[in-house]
Design a protein around this motif. Structure first.
Motif: not given
Length: 70
Positions: A38-48, A50-60
């Motif tokens: 992954x290039x740097x910009x895509x890797x940053x996007x993936x981290x963002x 993933x963070x959002x998915x993890x927050x939703x999973x925490x709520x569930x």
């Protein structure tokens, strides 16, 4: 459209030669970084993302009354 699929299959065959992998869906976790650089910009996007998915999973998990995210 067909020529794009034929080109993609040729890429798969070249990329996965001598690996036992036949398509992107069969890339194992330990090989992801090797086959999916992954290039740097895509890797940053993936981290963002993933963070959002993890927050939703925490709520569930909270709704389910679980301390663990499953």
């Amino acid at each position: 459209m067909r020529k794009y699929f034929i080109s993609a299959i040729a890429l798969h065959e070249e990329r996965f030669r001598d690996t036992g992998i036949t398509c992107n869906a069969l890339i194992t976790l330990d090989k992801l970084q090797e086959f999916c650089p992954m290039d740097d910009s895509f890797e940053t996007l993936m981290k963002i993302v993933f963070d959002r998915i993890l927050r939703v999973a925490r709520n569930i998990a909270d709704i389910d009354g679980s301390e663990m995210v499953r």
